[in-house]
Design an enzyme around this catalytic site. Structure first.
Site, PDB file in Angstrom:
ATOM      1  CE  LYS A  95      -3.930  -2.360   0.733  1.00  0.00           C
ATOM      2  NZ  LYS A  95      -3.532  -3.761   0.947  1.00  0.00           N
TER       3      LYS A  95
HETATM    4  C1  LIG Z   1      -4.325  -4.932   0.587  1.00  0.00           C
HETATM    5  C2  LIG Z   1      -3.569  -6.184   0.515  1.00  0.00           C
HETATM    6  C3  LIG Z   1      -3.920  -7.209  -0.393  1.00  0.00           C
HETATM    7  C4  LIG Z   1      -5.124  -7.097  -1.291  1.00  0.00           C
HETATM    8  O1  LIG Z   1      -4.958  -6.106  -2.273  1.00  0.00           O
HETATM    9  P1  LIG Z   1      -6.259  -5.508  -3.018  1.00  0.00           P
HETATM   10  O2  LIG Z   1      -5.742  -4.407  -3.861  1.00  0.00           O
HETATM   11  O3  LIG Z   1      -7.161  -5.025  -1.933  1.00  0.00           O
HETATM   12  O4  LIG Z   1      -6.863  -6.614  -3.792  1.00  0.00           O
HETATM   13  C5  LIG Z   1      -3.117  -8.330  -0.451  1.00  0.00           C
HETATM   14  N1  LIG Z   1      -2.054  -8.480   0.362  1.00  0.00           N
HETATM   15  C6  LIG Z   1      -1.696  -7.538   1.250  1.00  0.00           C
HETATM   16  C7  LIG Z   1      -0.522  -7.766   2.128  1.00  0.00           C
HETATM   17  C8  LIG Z   1      -2.427  -6.357   1.354  1.00  0.00           C
HETATM   18  O5  LIG Z   1      -2.062  -5.413   2.241  1.00  0.00           O
END
Ligand SMILES: *Cc1c(COP(=O)(O)O)cnc(C)c1O
Length: 490
Positions: free
Chosen positions: A107
């Site tokens: 993120k």
């Molecule tokens: C947010 C997240 C996901 C999922 O990603 P999306 O974009 O919501 O599909 C997968 N793995 C981790 C570690 C995340 O933080």
């Protein structure tokens, strides 16, 4: 310009789309056309300049200076590797490590950049309003958004997380956040309840009016915001360029991409990269035991009326994947009427079904699978034993689904698996996988050190320092009280 997936708002500039976060009456912003590019032109760029080139295509009304400042984050030391997004090849496939930012999950790549885009959007619109950023998190978005927005002038940020739905380390990352403008709330419910409440607030004319009377704009740091998705398109180009540079593929040869999926943002970014002309053969969408997407690709029925499981991969514990709306919009050749119908059904009944033609198109564009809980731990152990490489539980879901796919299809196309979090972020689960039951409930600090000693990887700085930090946020709230909690800011 940007349009709504539900056709319920006139065209907006990118500044407007980013400032609003989502369409006020429901629906998500998408670019009115998807630019085609020639990836070969990007060959000699570093990551920041690649991001600059790609993001400029979509942000034509923001000043160049803004985008330049935004992409400088990839080279100014806040990512702990010189290459902010390394592709680690392990043979016939590689892991794209997306977790070298300050909070050790993918993120950061978008949320370090979003504050620049958002504050510049507000200025571009000639507003002097304060922005209140509402964020629902399944664990990782929360901390990444807090880190991105803390002490950013003109902004305040509120994060809602499911009290029992995040790892101990994830919770401490959020509750210890400093900054004068940060608020963190533990919700006595699950992620879907948090996200639904936040979306309802965006959809409420009355609440919006109250805020605009106080000169406050509501926006979002969730991947419903186009400004969150856009920076994620960049690393798929970067992955491809690295695979070519490492001689894993010939120039122009196609790759597969595997994405452990929750809210469908990350894989949607890969889909857009493909639409822009990046040579991607198959997109593989991997779910955990909350396998609503895998079921959809089987049956054409999206049914969120089902048990909600807490899993080893909490950031994917989601039953209503917001960005799936954008995917259905594209797959139906932008049929806003169809999208409106399907997604208002989802909001009212928790379920929708697509016609067989739409389902067929979905299947042509994506392959879906899911991994059992026990196989997630087995996968972490197996990859460590075979390759000496350590997966976090989310990445392990991706790896498992990819292996199942490869066995069944015999498809040996070079494959990029996105590695979405550092294994240290989920140290207890990783140790449980590698060393067995003794580590199930061990102290998280001890788990970090034990894991580091075992695998001889360094603990990311942002996690190491946590133990000595004071808890600053203790607010709690029932899901139905989220609107009144927010209204208190007006
Ligand atoms: C947010 C997240 C996901 C999922 O990603 P999306 O974009 O919501 O599909 C997968 N793995 C981790 C570690 C995340 O933080």
């Amino acid at each position: 310009m940007y349009i709504s997936t539900r056709g319920n708002i006139e065209k907006q500039t990118s500044a407007e789309a980013i400032a609003l976060g989502m369409v006020p009456y429901g629906g998500l912003f998408v670019p009115d056309s998807i630019p085609s590019v020639n990836w070969q032109e990007y060959k000699d760029l570093d990551y920041s300049n690649l991001a600059l080139r790609i993001m400029k295509l979509f942000l034509t009304d923001l000043p160049d200076e803004t985008i330049k400042n935004a992409v400088s984050v990839y080279g100014d030391g806040r990512f702990d590797t010189q290459n902010p997004v390394p592709l680690v090849d392990v043979g016939t496939y590689g892991f794209l490590e997306l977790w070298h930012g300050p909070t050790a999950a993918f993120k950061d790549i978008a949320l370090q950049v979003l504050p620049y885009l958002l504050t510049s959007s507000i200025r571009t619109l000639g507003l002097d309003s304060e922005v209140l950023i509402l964020t629902a998190t399944s664990g990782d978005t929360g901390k990444a958004a807090l880190e991105g927005f803390k002490d950013v002038p003109g902004t305040r940020i509120v994060v809602f997380y499911p009290a029992a739905g995040v790892s101990h380390i994830q919770e401490l990352q959020m509750t210890t956040t400093r900054g004068q403008n940060t608020h963190v709330v533990a919700v006595n419910g699950n992620f879907d309840q948090c996200q639904t409440a936040v979306k309802k607030i965006f959809g409420s004319e009355e609440i919006r009016k109250k805020f605009s009377e106080s000169n406050i704009i509501l926006s979002s740091a969730n991947s419903i915001n186009w400004g969150r998705l856009l920076p994620q398109i960049v690393y798929y180009f970067w992955a491809y360029l690295q695979a070519v540079a490492q001689n894993k593929i010939g120039s122009g040869e196609e790759i597969n991409v595997v994405v452990p999926t929750g809210n469908f943002g990350n894989i949607l970014a890969a889909y857009y990269a493909k639409r822009m002309g990046l040579p991607i053969a198959n997109l593989i969408c991997a779910s955990n035991k909350n396998n609503v997407l895998a079921d959809f690709f089987n049956s054409g029925i999206y049914n969120s009326n089902r048990p909600f499981y807490l899993t080893y991969s909490p950031s994917m514990d989601i039953l209503i994947s917001s960005n799936f709306e954008r995917f259905i919009f594209e797959i139906t050749d932008r049929d806003e009427e169809k999208v409106s119908k399907l997604f208002s059904n989802l909001a009212t009944d928790g379920i929708f079904e697509v016609d067989s033609e739409t389902l067929e198109k979905c299947r042509q564009n994506m392959i879906a699978g899911w991994a059992q809980e026990s196989s997630v731990l087995e996968s972490i152990d197996r990859v460590y034993k075979d390759l000496g490489y350590v997966l976090d539980p989310h990445t392990a879901v991706g790896w498992r689904v990819y292996m199942d796919y490869r066995e069944k299809s015999g498809d040996n196309t070079y494959t990029v698996i996105t590695s979405t979090a550092s294994p240290f972020k989920f140290a207890n689960s990783v140790l449980l996988a590698l060393k067995g039951d003794d580590y199930k409930n061990s102290d998280p600090w001890q788990a970090l050190n034990t894991l580091s000693d075992l695998i001889e990887w360094k603990i990311p700085a942002g996690l190491k320092n946590l133990q000595s930090m004071t808890i600053r946020h203790t607010d709690k709230c029932e899901p139905e009280k989220i609107p009144s909690y927010i209204l208190a800011f007006a």
